[in-house]
Design an enzyme around this catalytic site. Structure first.
Site, PDB file in Angstrom:
ATOM      1  N   GLY A 577       0.848  -1.191   0.000  1.00  0.00           N
ATOM      2  CA  GLY A 577       0.000   0.000   0.000  1.00  0.00           C
ATOM      3  C   GLY A 577       0.877   1.232   0.000  1.00  0.00           C
ATOM      4  NE  ARG A 578       1.604   3.205  -5.021  1.00  0.00           N
ATOM      5  CZ  ARG A 578       2.782   3.038  -5.603  1.00  0.00           C
ATOM      6  NH1 ARG A 578       3.802   3.799  -5.270  1.00  0.00           N
ATOM      7  NH2 ARG A 578       2.944   2.118  -6.522  1.00  0.00           N
ATOM      8  CG  ASP A 699      -3.006  10.339  10.886  1.00  0.00           C
ATOM      9  OD1 ASP A 699      -4.142  10.770  10.591  1.00  0.00           O
ATOM     10  OD2 ASP A 699      -2.150  10.053  10.039  1.00  0.00           O
TER      11      ASP A 699
HETATM   12  N1  LIG Z   1       2.063  -3.767   8.862  1.00  0.00           N
HETATM   13  C1  LIG Z   1       1.384  -3.812   7.704  1.00  0.00           C
HETATM   14  N2  LIG Z   1       0.950  -4.984   7.216  1.00  0.00           N
HETATM   15  C2  LIG Z   1       0.236  -5.020   6.078  1.00  0.00           C
HETATM   16  N3  LIG Z   1      -0.083  -3.942   5.365  1.00  0.00           N
HETATM   17  C3  LIG Z   1       0.328  -2.740   5.775  1.00  0.00           C
HETATM   18  C4  LIG Z   1       1.089  -2.613   6.966  1.00  0.00           C
HETATM   19  N4  LIG Z   1       1.352  -1.300   7.158  1.00  0.00           N
HETATM   20  C5  LIG Z   1       0.772  -0.648   6.128  1.00  0.00           C
HETATM   21  N5  LIG Z   1       0.157  -1.497   5.294  1.00  0.00           N
HETATM   22  C6  LIG Z   1      -0.568  -1.145   4.067  1.00  0.00           C
HETATM   23  O1  LIG Z   1      -0.005   0.038   3.515  1.00  0.00           O
HETATM   24  C7  LIG Z   1      -0.958   1.075   3.464  1.00  0.00           C
HETATM   25  C8  LIG Z   1      -0.295   2.398   3.767  1.00  0.00           C
HETATM   26  O2  LIG Z   1       0.207   2.395   5.078  1.00  0.00           O
HETATM   27  P1  LIG Z   1       0.654   3.722   5.817  1.00  0.00           P
HETATM   28  O3  LIG Z   1       1.796   4.320   5.099  1.00  0.00           O
HETATM   29  O4  LIG Z   1       0.848   3.395   7.240  1.00  0.00           O
HETATM   30  O5  LIG Z   1      -0.638   4.605   5.624  1.00  0.00           O
HETATM   31  P2  LIG Z   1      -0.890   6.128   5.980  1.00  0.00           P
HETATM   32  O6  LIG Z   1       0.357   6.889   5.765  1.00  0.00           O
HETATM   33  O7  LIG Z   1      -1.991   6.489   5.030  1.00  0.00           O
HETATM   34  O8  LIG Z   1      -1.336   6.143   7.381  1.00  0.00           O
HETATM   35  C9  LIG Z   1      -2.001   0.688   4.490  1.00  0.00           C
HETATM   36  O9  LIG Z   1      -3.246   1.215   4.196  1.00  0.00           O
HETATM   37  C10 LIG Z   1      -2.002  -0.826   4.394  1.00  0.00           C
HETATM   38  O10 LIG Z   1      -2.819  -1.244   3.352  1.00  0.00           O
END
Ligand SMILES: Nc1ncnc2c1ncn2[C@@H]1O[C@H](COP(=O)(O)OP(=O)(O)O)[C@@H](O)[C@H]1O
Ligand SMILES: *[C@@H]1O[C@H](CO)[C@@H](O)[C@H](O)[C@H]1NC(C)=O
Ligand SMILES: *[C@@H]1O[C@H](CO)[C@@H](O)[C@H](O)[C@H]1NC(C)=O
Ligand SMILES: *[C@@H]1O[C@H](CO)[C@@H](O)[C@H](O)[C@H]1NC(C)=O
Length: 900
Positions: A577-578, A699
């Site tokens: 994910g981003r 957040d």
């Molecule tokens: N520990 C993890 N395990 C699985 N997927 C993750 C994990 N951390 C983040 N992701 C995926 O990556 C996406 C972006 O994460 P993150 O950068 O933390 O989001 P944001 O900056 O929008 O809060 C999340 O929505 C999720 O789908």
């Protein structure tokens, strides 16, 4: 004339009668008692009818003994108001005093030195102060009860109570008691009932409970919480009913096999750890056992059919149903048991595979435990001989604790063992003979190597121990010099080790501490070092190289090469994910552990990004909870910064709520949604109040709520967390967070309190209910912002019903649950921060919606149990808010009833 004479006769007659009456009265009741009773009658502003005239022995509810002195006053439930005069204790023959369930106010009467007083009941009044000598010299006291006097100022159980050697019952529930339970229970051979629920008692269970005859022990729901172990129960063989719920007790359940009469035990909502002993599940009379919301481990206990049990969902049993754990798990629990099951282990050691993120444990590729690293934990206890069942173990670090007893002989059978470090403990006895391949560190144990004959004072050294004790003396005499030398050497080694780590190529297996020792050369070097090991020169420390990369489930610097390798050079295919700060990749370590690697975009690493990055690491190293995503490690490699997290296989709540269709997922059911909400609430509650320090997430939103395969949720992304100062005062900070979730006062002033998270949580609840995003630009203006739109909706049940996420299938029962969550969402998003509930309230409100278990037994005791409470802290906050009707009507408030 006649008439006159008649009149004067009458007067004379009256006078005579009076004189006779007074004389009789003087015989009948002593003048003192009469005066006091008159004062009592006067001081009760509404005294009972018939409480006039000079013969108190005849008054309603009053009895006198044969000597004409007052022996009993019994005025229960008579709506009495007013006060009790302070000289009541001059009624020297008073045996029994029953004033319960009235509206008496003012100071409690001193009862001091009423040597005949046996029976006192002052329950359910409104007394407002406690005299200093309240309970002294009561040598005949048998039952004393002062439940439900919540208007009393904080007071302590007086030590003078120990004069009352005939005491049978002492009841003071909800009476504002504070301080410790005094250690006076050796004085009460007849004590059967001790009921002190709903106070603010602190400290541990007094040792003098041991061998007391107490049957009924109710200490539940202390505001701050009683703490320490519950070990003393082991010797309290008369126990029938034990209520210790909603406190802060820790450690394991002791062997209760001598408590053969025990039928009702409430241990829920504590911090109890360890394996539930079989002696407990087999108690012959057991009827009720409430164990939920602890951190129990090991096999799920199996109780017989007639026993009503609640194990909750938050204990860390190895399997979801009874039956033995994996042998490695069984062994490790035995090892932890010898240390009284430390809390950190209980929280981290989940499931039935120690190779899956168990803190302080590392494994090899085949799933065998190779490292136990318990260094520097300040733990007490002993070294379990069961370690020898971990046949593949290479490294055992137990240094810098407070371990006692000896090094078990069984450890010599470990074929793979390379390093055993037990330095700086209080171990004693002879050192078993290990094979030459083992590096053994034993310094800093005063009595080790001294093969003491039983009972001889530890000072008389035997022959074999000479070397050891010499080394020891040297250490002591120049301790400070040593400290300096050792720290310098350690610092150099850290630097060397880090450089070394960076140089190592992709072959590096960072989970496996022993890999560094693979080459022949190093083995040689280690052997040489070993041969000089008793001389304790700094050189010897060179063997410590192997310690630095031991992955112990804690935080660790991870070389960029490793992360490159495990993510296949940050391949597109591995993108999870981003987010706001970069891309998140999936990876798999050599031992099979799956991880998520969050790679900050380098151009984003302005000061801002860097600060968030550091804040995130700092916070996550301190915070561990089953509802928070664990941070495995990090990498800071010049311009690349990466964080390595526990992998959450089901992705984010955002995906499941808003993009389930395009991701090929099933929409979440309502049950899943509330369960997730409760998980999140628990995680945030922990951040707010349970961690040693208080934190604010700032957040909270669905992309930061991640899901495991069981669809249980953990809160992630603490990059914006700022440590809240003590007392959770608001801090002014740079605005951070995400639009749509910002509390109004935060958006307007930048002032942050924990209530900012409560607001954001409320928004998430609304999203869970409606399936709509906090901000939805595509919708008409009046619906773009979820919060104001939803808050208008909840004025009418039907409009909520019409706006539910269309994928939700709702029957009446489900809707009633949804409606409660909708109301909760409304409270959480109140405009005024003070009107929002605390996270612990939220947990309380959600738990009953998730946990459908209900007690079927009727309450027999006067203290109603609220089975919805989930955390000890909840009560404190709850009580603080109890007076505000809006918040108490929101939650079950009738948790305490007095009835007799
Ligand atoms: N520990 C993890 N395990 C699985 N997927 C993750 C994990 N951390 C983040 N992701 C995926 O990556 C996406 C972006 O994460 P993150 O950068 O933390 O989001 P944001 O900056 O929008 O809060 C999340 O929505 C999720 O789908
Ligand atoms: C109890 O006493 C306090 C004053 O100490 C008074 O304000 C309160 O109303 C009383 N409560 C009852 C129920 O009588
Ligand atoms: C409970 O007692 C502790 C001291 O032991 C005190 O700090 C705390 O404020 C008390 N809590 C309440 C709600 O009275
Ligand atoms: C260790 O192994 C022995 C023999 O194989 C066995 O009897 C014992 O129960 C084991 N202990 C643990 C804790 O697994």
């Amino acid at each position: 004339m006649n008439g006159n004479r008649y009149k004067s006769t009458i007067i004379l007659y009256d006078t005579l009668i009076s004189i006779i009456t007074i004389t009789a009265f003087l015989h009948y009741v002593s003048a003192d008692d009469a005066t006091i009773m008159a004062a009592l009658a006067k001081s009760l502003s509404s005294h009972p009818s018939g409480w006039v005239g000079p013969k108190p022995c005849k008054w309603q509810g009053v009895d006198c003994d044969s000597s004409g002195k007052i022996s009993s006053i019994s005025l229960p439930s008579m709506s009495l108001t007013g006060q009790i005069p302070s000289n009541l204790n001059q009624l020297s023959n008073l045996k029994s005093l029953h004033l319960q369930n009235n509206f008496l106010s003012g100071p409690l009467p001193s009862l001091s030195n009423l040597a005949s007083l046996q029976d006192v009941n002052l329950d359910g009044n409104n007394f407002s102060s406690v005299p200093r000598d309240f309970l002294s010299g009561l040598t005949s006291l048998q039952t004393f009860s002062i439940n439900n006097n919540s208007n009393l100022p904080p007071w302590i159980i007086p030590e003078t109570l120990k004069d009352s050697t005939s005491l049978v019952s002492f009841n003071a529930g909800k009476a504002n008691l504070v301080g410790q339970i005094p250690d006076i229970f050796g004085s009460f051979p007849s004590l059967q009932n001790l009921r002190l629920s709903y106070n603010n008692l602190t400290g541990s269970l007094p040792l003098s409970f041991s061998n007391s005859g107490i049957q009924n022990l109710l200490l539940n729901n202390q505001m701050m919480g009683l703490s320490g172990t519950i070990d003393v129960l082991r010797t309290m063989s008369q126990l029938t009913e034990v209520w210790l719920h909603v406190n802060k007790f820790s450690g394991p359940i002791p062997d209760l096999s001598s408590c053969r009469e025990l039928y009702d035990i409430q241990l829920r909502d504590n911090f109890l750890t360890g394996v539930i002993p079989e002696s407990f599940t087999k108690l012959p009379k057991l009827k009720t056992a409430m164990l939920q919301n602890n951190v129990f481990q090991g096999p799920q206990p199996g109780f017989s059919n007639g026993v009503q049990v609640n194990l909750g969902t938050s204990n860390n049993f190895c399997n979801p149903s009874p039956g033995p754990c994996d042998p490695q798990v069984t062994t490790l629990l035995e090892v932890a048991g010898a240390l009284d099951y430390p809390m950190v282990l209980a929280q981290s050691w989940k499931g039935n595979n120690p190779c899956q993120n168990w803190i302080h444990i590392s494994c090899d590729v085949k799933g065998s435990v190779t490292v136990i690293n318990f260094a520097k934990q300040n733990w007490f206890g002993t070294i379990s001989p069961a370690i020898s069942n971990l046949t593949e173990i290479k490294t055992i670090l137990l240094n810098d604790n407070n371990l006692t007893s000896t090094i078990p002989d069984s450890l010599t059978s470990l074929k793979q063992l390379q390093l055993l470090d037990v330095s700086n403990n209080n171990l004693s006895g002879k050192i078993p003979k290990f094979s030459s391949g083992v590096t053994l560190k034993t310094t800093g144990n005063t009595y080790i190597g001294i093969d003491l004959p039983p009972n001889s004072p530890p000072g008389s050294t035997s022959k074999g121990a000479n070397n050891q004790s010499r080394a020891k003396n040297g250490t002591n005499s120049s301790l400070s010099a040593w400290v300096i030398v050792v720290s310098v050497v350690a610092a150099i080694l850290v630097v060397l080790a880090l450089c070394y780590a960076k140089k190592r190529s992709a072959k590096y297996k960072w989970v496996n501490g022993s890999e560094l020792g693979n080459s022949e050369k190093e083995n040689e070097a280690r052997k040489n070092v070993k041969s000089t090991s008793t001389s304790e020169t700094p050189i010897r420390s060179s063997s410590e190289k192997i310690d630095y990369h031991v992955y112990d489930g804690g935080n660790i610097m991870i070389p960029i090469e490793v992360l490159r390798e495990v993510t296949n050079s940050f391949s597109e295919n591995n993108i999870l994910g981003r987010g706001g700060f970069g891309v998140v990749y999936r990876g798999q370590l050599h031992d099979g552990t799956r991880i998520a690697v969050k790679r900050m975009e380098s151009n984003i690493l302005s000061n801002k990004g860097m600060n968030e990055f550091k804040a995130e690491i700092e916070v996550l190293t301190k915070v561990r909870h089953r509802n928070l995503v664990a941070l495995h490690g990090f990498c800071d490699n010049g311009n690349e910064r990466l964080l390595v997290y526990e992998y959450m296989p089901q992705g984010s709540l955002g995906q499941h709520l808003f993009h389930w269709d395009e991701s090929g997922l099933m929409p979440l059911t309502w049950n899943q949604r509330v369960t997730i909400a409760l998980d999140v609430a628990r995680g945030v509650e922990y951040l707010h109040s349970l961690a040693q320090q208080s934190f604010i997430h700032r957040d909270l939103k669905p992309t930061n709520i991640l899901l495991g395969d069981d669809m249980r949720a953990k809160v992630s992304d603490f990059g914006l967390v700022r440590s809240a100062p003590d007392g959770k005062y608001s801090v002014e900070t740079r605005l951070a967070g995400t639009f749509g979730y910002l509390a109004p006062e935060y958006a307007a002033t930048g002032r942050v309190t924990t209530k900012v998270d409560v607001f954001a949580f409320g928004v998430v609840l609304m999203e869970i209910i409606t399936g709509r995003k906090a901000l939805e630009d595509s919708l008409p203006d009046d619906q773009t912002h979820l919060v104001p739109w939803f808050r208008r909706l909840i004025q009418y049940k039907d409009s909520v019903r019409a706006s539910l996420d269309p994928t939700l299938q709702t029957d009446e029962e489900t809707f009633s649950s949804i409606w409660q969550v909708a109301e909760l969402a409304g409270y959480c998003t109140a405009r005024e921060a003070q009107q929002r509930p605390d996270m612990s309230h939220v947990v309380n409100a959600l738990s009953p919606l998730v946990d459908h278990w209900k007690p079927t037994l009727e309450e027999e005791e006067s203290f109603g149990v609220d089975f919805n409470m989930s955390l000890p802290q909840a009560l404190q906050k709850w009580k603080a808010n109890e007076d505000t009707p809006s918040s108490s009507s929101m939650f079950t408030s009738d948790f305490y009833n007095s009835s007799n």
